[in-house]
Design a protein around this motif. Sequence first.
Motif, PDB file in Angstrom:
ATOM      1  N   ARG A   1       0.848  -1.191   0.000  1.00 17.67           N
ATOM      2  CA  ARG A   1       0.000   0.000   0.000  1.00 17.67           C
ATOM      3  C   ARG A   1       0.879   1.235   0.000  1.00 17.67           C
ATOM      4  O   ARG A   1       1.912   1.251   0.669  1.00 17.67           O
ATOM      5  CB  ARG A   1      -0.895   0.018   1.233  1.00 17.67           C
ATOM      6  N   VAL A   2       0.430   2.250  -0.714  1.00 14.66           N
ATOM      7  CA  VAL A   2       1.192   3.491  -0.768  1.00 14.66           C
ATOM      8  C   VAL A   2       0.214   4.666  -0.646  1.00 14.66           C
ATOM      9  O   VAL A   2      -0.843   4.665  -1.289  1.00 14.66           O
ATOM     10  CB  VAL A   2       2.049   3.567  -2.059  1.00 14.66           C
ATOM     11  N   PRO A   3       0.533   5.636   0.215  1.00 15.31           N
ATOM     12  CA  PRO A   3      -0.316   6.822   0.324  1.00 15.31           C
ATOM     13  C   PRO A   3      -0.258   7.637  -0.968  1.00 15.31           C
ATOM     14  O   PRO A   3       0.774   7.676  -1.645  1.00 15.31           O
ATOM     15  CB  PRO A   3       0.301   7.623   1.474  1.00 15.31           C
ATOM     16  N   ILE A   4      -1.370   8.290  -1.272  1.00 12.55           N
ATOM     17  CA  ILE A   4      -1.461   9.123  -2.469  1.00 12.55           C
ATOM     18  C   ILE A   4      -1.672  10.572  -2.037  1.00 12.55           C
ATOM     19  O   ILE A   4      -2.592  10.878  -1.268  1.00 12.55           O
ATOM     20  CB  ILE A   4      -2.625   8.675  -3.378  1.00 12.55           C
TER      21      ILE A   4
ATOM     22  N   ARG B   1      -1.052  17.015   0.145  1.00 13.23           N
ATOM     23  CA  ARG B   1      -2.112  16.613   1.057  1.00 13.23           C
ATOM     24  C   ARG B   1      -2.556  15.200   0.717  1.00 13.23           C
ATOM     25  O   ARG B   1      -2.690  14.844  -0.454  1.00 13.23           O
ATOM     26  CB  ARG B   1      -3.300  17.571   0.958  1.00 13.23           C
ATOM     27  N   LEU B   2      -2.815  14.408   1.743  1.00 12.59           N
ATOM     28  CA  LEU B   2      -3.254  13.027   1.561  1.00 12.59           C
ATOM     29  C   LEU B   2      -4.652  13.004   0.936  1.00 12.59           C
ATOM     30  O   LEU B   2      -5.577  13.632   1.457  1.00 12.59           O
ATOM     31  CB  LEU B   2      -3.276  12.310   2.908  1.00 12.59           C
ATOM     32  N   VAL B   3      -4.782  12.299  -0.179  1.00 12.07           N
ATOM     33  CA  VAL B   3      -6.075  12.220  -0.863  1.00 12.07           C
ATOM     34  C   VAL B   3      -6.546  10.780  -1.065  1.00 12.07           C
ATOM     35  O   VAL B   3      -7.669  10.547  -1.497  1.00 12.07           O
ATOM     36  CB  VAL B   3      -6.058  12.961  -2.224  1.00 12.07           C
ATOM     37  N   GLY B   4      -5.693   9.808  -0.761  1.00 10.02           N
ATOM     38  CA  GLY B   4      -6.097   8.416  -0.938  1.00 10.02           C
ATOM     39  C   GLY B   4      -4.981   7.463  -0.610  1.00 10.02           C
ATOM     40  O   GLY B   4      -3.918   7.854  -0.118  1.00 10.02           O
ATOM     41  N   ILE B   5      -5.248   6.202  -0.884  1.00  7.78           N
ATOM     42  CA  ILE B   5      -4.239   5.159  -0.703  1.00  7.78           C
ATOM     43  C   ILE B   5      -4.412   4.174  -1.858  1.00  7.78           C
ATOM     44  O   ILE B   5      -5.523   3.934  -2.323  1.00  7.78           O
ATOM     45  CB  ILE B   5      -4.358   4.478   0.681  1.00  7.78           C
ATOM     46  N   LEU B   6      -3.302   3.666  -2.335  1.00  6.54           N
ATOM     47  CA  LEU B   6      -3.319   2.691  -3.424  1.00  6.54           C
ATOM     48  C   LEU B   6      -2.819   1.364  -2.877  1.00  6.54           C
ATOM     49  O   LEU B   6      -1.742   1.301  -2.273  1.00  6.54           O
ATOM     50  CB  LEU B   6      -2.414   3.158  -4.570  1.00  6.54           C
ATOM     51  N   SER B   7      -3.603   0.330  -3.068  1.00  7.25           N
ATOM     52  CA  SER B   7      -3.174  -0.995  -2.623  1.00  7.25           C
ATOM     53  C   SER B   7      -3.063  -1.912  -3.837  1.00  7.25           C
ATOM     54  O   SER B   7      -3.571  -1.598  -4.917  1.00  7.25           O
ATOM     55  CB  SER B   7      -4.168  -1.571  -1.613  1.00  7.25           C
ATOM     56  N   LEU B   8      -2.408  -3.034  -3.641  1.00 11.73           N
ATOM     57  CA  LEU B   8      -2.255  -3.992  -4.741  1.00 11.73           C
ATOM     58  C   LEU B   8      -3.615  -4.367  -5.319  1.00 11.73           C
ATOM     59  O   LEU B   8      -3.759  -4.527  -6.525  1.00 11.73           O
ATOM     60  CB  LEU B   8      -1.527  -5.245  -4.257  1.00 11.73           C
TER      61      LEU B   8
END
Length: 128
Positions: free
Chosen positions: A99-102, A108-115
């Motif tokens: 997972r990586v923060p977006i 500013r944090l707007v989401g997270i990307l996971s596999l």
Amino acid sequence: MQVKDVMTKGVEVVRPDATLEEAAKKMKSLDIGPLPVCDGEKLVGILTDRDITVRATAEGRDPKQTKVQEVMSKELIYCVEDQDVEEAAKLMQSKQIRRVPILNRDKRLVGILSLGDLPWHDGWPNAW
């Protein structure tokens, strides 16, 4: 395709001054392993269940007294929302993270990307 097209929005976060007990309860209720750590709108780290176990519990720290900022992962690996999905996937692979923060361009944090968010089709990305 850009990261913002496939990322998970509305990410739960934890404050750096929260206790590990508070963070662990949030992880349990949400059934998640990582929590972005934000000081206001600024991403300052990531707290994982592994951070709690290896950096805190194994060292005998009290989860009711220990603050998130004391054991969080401070190395900030992130992507930006208008980044290409394939580029983000390669970063995740090279850093061996799930997972990586977006962030947006204002950091500013707007989401997270996971596999699980990646568009797996026809063996893409080929490097995996």
